[in-house]
Design an enzyme around this catalytic site. Structure first.
Site, PDB file in Angstrom:
ATOM      1  N   CYS A   2       0.855  -1.186   0.000  1.00  0.00           N
ATOM      2  CA  CYS A   2       0.000   0.000   0.000  1.00  0.00           C
ATOM      3  C   CYS A   2       0.897   1.245   0.000  1.00  0.00           C
ATOM      4  O   CYS A   2       1.858   1.332   0.742  1.00  0.00           O
ATOM      5  CB  CYS A   2      -0.952   0.107   1.181  1.00  0.00           C
ATOM      6  SG  CYS A   2      -2.132  -1.224   1.280  1.00  0.00           S
ATOM      7  N   ARG A  27       4.096  -0.425  -4.657  1.00  0.00           N
ATOM      8  CA  ARG A  27       3.770  -0.844  -3.289  1.00  0.00           C
ATOM      9  C   ARG A  27       2.460  -1.619  -3.206  1.00  0.00           C
ATOM     10  O   ARG A  27       2.124  -2.186  -2.173  1.00  0.00           O
ATOM     11  CB  ARG A  27       3.673   0.384  -2.372  1.00  0.00           C
ATOM     12  CG  ARG A  27       4.947   1.187  -2.279  1.00  0.00           C
ATOM     13  CD  ARG A  27       4.770   2.342  -1.333  1.00  0.00           C
ATOM     14  NE  ARG A  27       4.564   1.894   0.017  1.00  0.00           N
ATOM     15  CZ  ARG A  27       5.518   1.596   0.872  1.00  0.00           C
ATOM     16  NH1 ARG A  27       6.771   1.686   0.505  1.00  0.00           N
ATOM     17  NH2 ARG A  27       5.232   1.188   2.087  1.00  0.00           N
ATOM     18  N   TRP A  74      -2.666  -2.874  -1.627  1.00  0.00           N
ATOM     19  CA  TRP A  74      -2.348  -4.308  -1.711  1.00  0.00           C
ATOM     20  C   TRP A  74      -3.214  -4.934  -0.634  1.00  0.00           C
ATOM     21  O   TRP A  74      -2.954  -4.756   0.564  1.00  0.00           O
ATOM     22  CB  TRP A  74      -0.866  -4.530  -1.448  1.00  0.00           C
ATOM     23  CG  TRP A  74      -0.394  -5.927  -1.662  1.00  0.00           C
ATOM     24  CD1 TRP A  74       0.022  -6.475  -2.846  1.00  0.00           C
ATOM     25  CD2 TRP A  74      -0.251  -6.954  -0.678  1.00  0.00           C
ATOM     26  NE1 TRP A  74       0.406  -7.785  -2.649  1.00  0.00           N
ATOM     27  CE2 TRP A  74       0.245  -8.109  -1.333  1.00  0.00           C
ATOM     28  CE3 TRP A  74      -0.496  -7.032   0.689  1.00  0.00           C
ATOM     29  CZ2 TRP A  74       0.504  -9.303  -0.667  1.00  0.00           C
ATOM     30  CZ3 TRP A  74      -0.242  -8.224   1.352  1.00  0.00           C
ATOM     31  CH2 TRP A  74       0.251  -9.343   0.673  1.00  0.00           C
ATOM     32  N   ASN A 100      -1.877   2.597   5.539  1.00  0.00           N
ATOM     33  CA  ASN A 100      -1.006   1.497   5.130  1.00  0.00           C
ATOM     34  C   ASN A 100      -0.644   0.739   6.404  1.00  0.00           C
ATOM     35  O   ASN A 100      -0.074   1.322   7.312  1.00  0.00           O
ATOM     36  CB  ASN A 100       0.249   2.083   4.468  1.00  0.00           C
ATOM     37  CG  ASN A 100       1.367   1.066   4.269  1.00  0.00           C
ATOM     38  OD1 ASN A 100       2.530   1.417   4.256  1.00  0.00           O
ATOM     39  ND2 ASN A 100       1.028  -0.179   4.103  1.00  0.00           N
ATOM     40  N   GLY A 101      -1.026  -0.530   6.471  1.00  0.00           N
ATOM     41  CA  GLY A 101      -0.730  -1.303   7.675  1.00  0.00           C
ATOM     42  C   GLY A 101      -1.898  -2.213   8.009  1.00  0.00           C
ATOM     43  O   GLY A 101      -2.778  -2.450   7.181  1.00  0.00           O
ATOM     44  N   GLU A 489      17.429 -18.073  -6.457  1.00  0.00           N
ATOM     45  CA  GLU A 489      16.963 -16.753  -6.894  1.00  0.00           C
ATOM     46  C   GLU A 489      16.409 -16.828  -8.322  1.00  0.00           C
ATOM     47  O   GLU A 489      15.413 -16.164  -8.653  1.00  0.00           O
ATOM     48  CB  GLU A 489      18.114 -15.734  -6.789  1.00  0.00           C
ATOM     49  CG  GLU A 489      17.876 -14.374  -7.408  1.00  0.00           C
ATOM     50  CD  GLU A 489      16.719 -13.576  -6.798  1.00  0.00           C
ATOM     51  OE1 GLU A 489      16.119 -14.011  -5.806  1.00  0.00           O
ATOM     52  OE2 GLU A 489      16.405 -12.513  -7.373  1.00  0.00           O
ATOM     53  N   LYS A 493      12.744 -15.671  -9.250  1.00  0.00           N
ATOM     54  CA  LYS A 493      12.528 -14.617 -10.249  1.00  0.00           C
ATOM     55  C   LYS A 493      11.559 -15.094 -11.323  1.00  0.00           C
ATOM     56  O   LYS A 493      10.659 -14.373 -11.729  1.00  0.00           O
ATOM     57  CB  LYS A 493      13.885 -14.280 -10.856  1.00  0.00           C
ATOM     58  CG  LYS A 493      14.204 -12.921 -11.274  1.00  0.00           C
ATOM     59  CD  LYS A 493      14.521 -11.875 -10.263  1.00  0.00           C
ATOM     60  CE  LYS A 493      13.582 -11.724  -9.147  1.00  0.00           C
ATOM     61  NZ  LYS A 493      14.057 -11.074  -7.978  1.00  0.00           N
ATOM     62  N   GLU A 496       8.057 -15.243  -9.996  1.00  0.00           N
ATOM     63  CA  GLU A 496       7.496 -13.913  -9.746  1.00  0.00           C
ATOM     64  C   GLU A 496       6.977 -13.242 -11.003  1.00  0.00           C
ATOM     65  O   GLU A 496       5.903 -12.653 -10.978  1.00  0.00           O
ATOM     66  CB  GLU A 496       8.579 -12.990  -9.133  1.00  0.00           C
ATOM     67  CG  GLU A 496       8.848 -13.218  -7.669  1.00  0.00           C
ATOM     68  CD  GLU A 496       9.935 -12.298  -7.145  1.00  0.00           C
ATOM     69  OE1 GLU A 496       9.735 -11.703  -6.078  1.00  0.00           O
ATOM     70  OE2 GLU A 496      11.002 -12.167  -7.781  1.00  0.00           O
ATOM     71  N   HIS A 512      17.550 -36.757  -5.479  1.00  0.00           N
ATOM     72  CA  HIS A 512      16.890 -37.258  -4.265  1.00  0.00           C
ATOM     73  C   HIS A 512      15.408 -36.894  -4.222  1.00  0.00           C
ATOM     74  O   HIS A 512      14.831 -36.755  -3.156  1.00  0.00           O
ATOM     75  CB  HIS A 512      17.604 -36.724  -3.016  1.00  0.00           C
ATOM     76  CG  HIS A 512      19.036 -37.136  -2.943  1.00  0.00           C
ATOM     77  ND1 HIS A 512      19.413 -38.457  -2.797  1.00  0.00           N
ATOM     78  CD2 HIS A 512      20.176 -36.420  -3.046  1.00  0.00           C
ATOM     79  CE1 HIS A 512      20.747 -38.529  -2.786  1.00  0.00           C
ATOM     80  NE2 HIS A 512      21.230 -37.296  -2.940  1.00  0.00           N
ATOM     81  N   LYS A 611       6.114  -4.782  -3.476  1.00  0.00           N
ATOM     82  CA  LYS A 611       7.557  -4.661  -3.314  1.00  0.00           C
ATOM     83  C   LYS A 611       7.964  -4.637  -1.848  1.00  0.00           C
ATOM     84  O   LYS A 611       8.979  -5.192  -1.454  1.00  0.00           O
ATOM     85  CB  LYS A 611       8.044  -3.396  -4.005  1.00  0.00           C
ATOM     86  CG  LYS A 611       9.543  -3.256  -3.960  1.00  0.00           C
ATOM     87  CD  LYS A 611      10.098  -2.752  -5.237  1.00  0.00           C
ATOM     88  CE  LYS A 611      11.606  -2.876  -5.280  1.00  0.00           C
ATOM     89  NZ  LYS A 611      12.042  -4.230  -5.623  1.00  0.00           N
TER      90      LYS A 611
HETATM   91  C1  G6P Z   1       8.686  -8.806  -1.105  1.00  0.00           C
HETATM   92  C2  G6P Z   1       9.111  -8.605  -2.541  1.00  0.00           C
HETATM   93  C3  G6P Z   1      10.388  -9.369  -2.827  1.00  0.00           C
HETATM   94  C4  G6P Z   1      11.462  -8.964  -1.814  1.00  0.00           C
HETATM   95  C5  G6P Z   1      11.000  -9.201  -0.385  1.00  0.00           C
HETATM   96  C6  G6P Z   1      11.973  -8.641   0.637  1.00  0.00           C
HETATM   97  O1  G6P Z   1       8.215 -10.099  -0.943  1.00  0.00           O
HETATM   98  O2  G6P Z   1       8.091  -9.007  -3.435  1.00  0.00           O
HETATM   99  O3  G6P Z   1      10.833  -9.078  -4.136  1.00  0.00           O
HETATM  100  O4  G6P Z   1      12.622  -9.697  -2.068  1.00  0.00           O
HETATM  101  O5  G6P Z   1       9.755  -8.527  -0.182  1.00  0.00           O
HETATM  102  O6  G6P Z   1      12.039  -7.250   0.505  1.00  0.00           O
HETATM  103  P1  G6P Z   1      13.176  -6.361   1.142  1.00  0.00           P
HETATM  104  O7  G6P Z   1      12.761  -4.946   0.846  1.00  0.00           O
HETATM  105  O8  G6P Z   1      13.167  -6.652   2.607  1.00  0.00           O
HETATM  106  O9  G6P Z   1      14.460  -6.736   0.501  1.00  0.00           O
END
Ligand code: G6P
Length: 616
Positions: A2, A27, A74, A100-101, A489, A493, A496, A512, A611
């Site tokens: 948010c 956000r 969000w 936001n929260g 990662e 990625k 995502e 395994h 994010k």
């Molecule tokens: C969210 C985002 C990820 C990010 C994670 C940690 O889940 O979608 O892309 O890696 O938060 O965020 P930070 O700001 O703590 O690195």
């Protein structure tokens, strides 16, 4: 999670609010809304879906008000509907706010207010905040006018359990705005005859860079041409004004189709910024200005515990490989959300290091607070200047990667890896790493931005490869040793931004269990750049080949890989083991980017993600 914004000034608020929301869309982007004060009433416009839909609605209205608030959501409580979109207004019409929260005790507050005649029209926890403030506002009618609005917000917040960044307007004081924060960011922007409140500097950076980062349990009251900051306990706060050094171009696309691609290509620059001024004059070690720990204190550390979430957690795992190898200090890596509640036994000489791009991820912040509560020193690696984590950490290292707007982290990840390598170098040189080995790592780091440029030249090649796999449903990412975190990662990625199911595994673990998934339909993406285990990796490739699955391999350009073993090769420069993972990360980012765009997805705003996740 948010984005909120508030504006009071001399210009038409709606344009400023919409521009701010556009810049903070990362956000959250489920639904949006704005409210502006139009002569004698609030005009409230909300919309489910992305900002475009709101802009379209707003364009049909005549809005000239110079005060207003906006929100990009969000969803947490309540589905993605227009009714649940912010701003929310109290049922008596006096108070309107964006939040936001999460209000954890919202059900109890709602019940209390319901019994006193306040009604709700949404399923959100935020609407009860508007009603709660309105309730206190009605109770404060005896107060002198100027403090009544602020006081009603302050009193209401005493009853709130949970987290909030808030911007509130009151129908009786249309030229005033109150903001408050607790564990969700809120920044005051001070412009020429105008004030802003936003979750992120990006929300107003085109108009001012003069800012105050509010602390938890602080309220800001903008009134007329002035503002004041008080604590929840009504003490006056003397806030520190800061100038942010952001350039507007860093939050614009500048000709790129997506922020994700722009940020992938910005990596040489981000890496240079992470390293700038941080090497010793003799070129054998690194140093950091903000650790707040002397070499003697650091020498006593016999265990490092890394905590993070998502991509930052993958960076933590890479830090484990690097620090154990070069500094010979035992490292453990924890998901911040698990560490917080796990009550892990720790001994006195442990150091906790949290990694977070935003510096606002609530799980990471909570893990940090838990470690500090137990008396441990916590250092932070973060890109979020002035963020909650940066401010509450006992010391740390800023990434200086510049704003990262694409929801899927790219340049912040490689910048974290770079700092992990530098930290390994620094801690190693405080112990047994020789001068010569130190120089080799420092030199490798210096070469890195140039080598990253070389890898970026493979963009078209990687797009062609992606086009051959764009219709697959499953994929495995495999790597050994320092390539294992990159495999994780890579899978993250891909999930995502392309919504393809992907798993990351240590290559040898594949046999395994995951090997049962291998068919011609399930390609394997190998990160085969670890020299020591290369032959074993080839054996793992044979195991997959024998079962008919296609193989894509990232290898170093000096690797003698049997051509028949792989379908597609991505050859990157050979580098020192301390930086090789950084070079290997870039092809997986580009591959995910192209898979996502080829499949027609908006990679900057992936489905269901945000994010900065400021709820647990
Ligand atoms: C969210 C985002 C990820 C990010 C994670 C940690 O889940 O979608 O892309 O890696 O938060 O965020 P930070 O700001 O703590 O690195």
């Amino acid at each position: 999670m948010c984005g909120i914004i508030g504006y009071i000034g001399k210009h038409i608020a709606k344009d400023i609010l919409l521009e701010g929301l556009r810049r903070m869309e990362y956000r959250g982007y489920d639904s949006t809304g704005i409210a502006t004060w139009e002569e004698s009433r609030f005009s409230l416009i909300r919309s489910a879906g992305p900002l475009d839909a709101l802009e379209e609605k707003v364009s049909r209205e005549k809005l000239f008000g110079t005060a207003g608030i906006g929100h990009t959501r969000w969803a947490t409580h309540g589905g993605v509907t227009e009714r649940n979109a912010h701003p929310h207004r109290s049922s008596d019409g006096k108070i309107i706010l964006v939040h936001n929260g999460v209000v954890e005790n919202f059900a109890a507050i709602r019940e209390f207010l319901c019994a006193r005649g306040y009604t709700s029209s949404s399923e959100t926890d935020s609407e009860v905040l508007a009603n709660l403030i309105a309730y206190h506002y009605a109770k404060e009618s005896h107060r002198v006018q100027c403090s009544r609005f602020l006081e009603s917000v302050r009193r209401a917040l005493f009853h709130v359990r949970g987290t909030y960044g808030l911007v509130v307007l009151c129908a009786d004081f249309p030229t005033e705005m109150v903001g408050a924060r607790s564990s969700s960011p809120l920044i005051l922007g001070i412009g020429k005859d105008e004030y802003f409140l936003a979750s992120d500097v990006a929300g107003f950076v085109s108009r001012t860079r003069d800012v105050i980062f509010l602390n938890d349990n602080e309220l800001v009251h903008v009134h007329g041409d002035d503002f004041s900051i008080i604590s929840l306990n009504r003490e006056q706060i003397k806030a520190v004004r800061q100038a942010v050094d952001w350039d507007l171009s860093t939050v614009e696309l500048n000709g790129y189709k997506h922020f994700m691609l722009k940020e992938i290509f910005d990596q040489p620059n981000a890496l240079n910024n992470a390293m700038r001024g941080r090497f010793s004059a003799d070129g054998s070690t690194a140093h950091f200005g903000g650790l707040q720990m002397s070499p003697r204190e650091l020498r006593k550390i016999d265990r490092v515990i890394f905590c993070g979430c998502g991509t930052a957690w993958c960076a933590c795992l890479e830090a484990e490989y690097l620090i154990e190898r070069f500094a010979r200090i035992p490292v453990e890596v924890e998901y911040a959300s698990e560490f917080r509640y796990r009550n892990a036994p720790m001994d006195r000489n442990s150091l906790v290091l949290v990694v977070s791009q935003s510096g606002e991820t609530l799980d990471t912040l909570a893990a940090m607070r838990e470690a500090q509560r137990k008396g441990f020193r916590v250092l932070a690696i973060t890109n979020g200047i002035g963020s909650s984590i940066a401010r509450e950490a006992d010391g740390g290292i800023y990434q200086h990667a510049g704003p990262e707007i694409g929801v899927a982290s790219t340049k912040a990840f490689t910048s974290q890896l770079c700092l992990a390598a530098m930290l390994a170098l620094y801690l190693g040189r405080l112990r047994d790493l020789s001068f010569e080995d130190g120089v080799a790592i420092a030199e490798a780091l210096r070469q890195l931005p140039q080598q990253v440029l070389e890898v970026l030249k493979l963009n078209d090649h990687i797009r062609r490869i992606a086009s051959r796999y764009q219709h697959c449903h499953d994929m495995l990412f495999l790597g050994r040793q320092s390539m294992f975190p990159i495999a994780l990662e890579g899978a993250l990625k891909l999930k995502e931004v392309s919504y393809i199911h992907a798993e990351g595994y240590a290559s040898a673990e594949m046999k395994h269990g995951p090997i049962a998934l291998i068919t011609e339909e399930c390609p394997a993406f190998f990160l085969a750049c670890d020299g020591i285990t290369l032959e074993k990796t080839f054996s793992n490739m044979h195991e997959i080949r024998a079962r008919g699955a296609p193989i894509i391999a990232v290898v170093t350009d000096d690797c003698q890989i049997p051509a028949a073993l792989v379908d597609d090769i991505i050859a990157i420069p050979r580098a020192h083991p301390s930086v090789q993972p950084i070079l290997a990360a870039i092809p997986v980012q580009l591959f995910a980017y192209h898979m996502g765009t080829l499949r027609g997805h908006n990679v900057d705003k992936p489905r269901n993600l945000a994010k900065s996740v400021t709820v647990e």
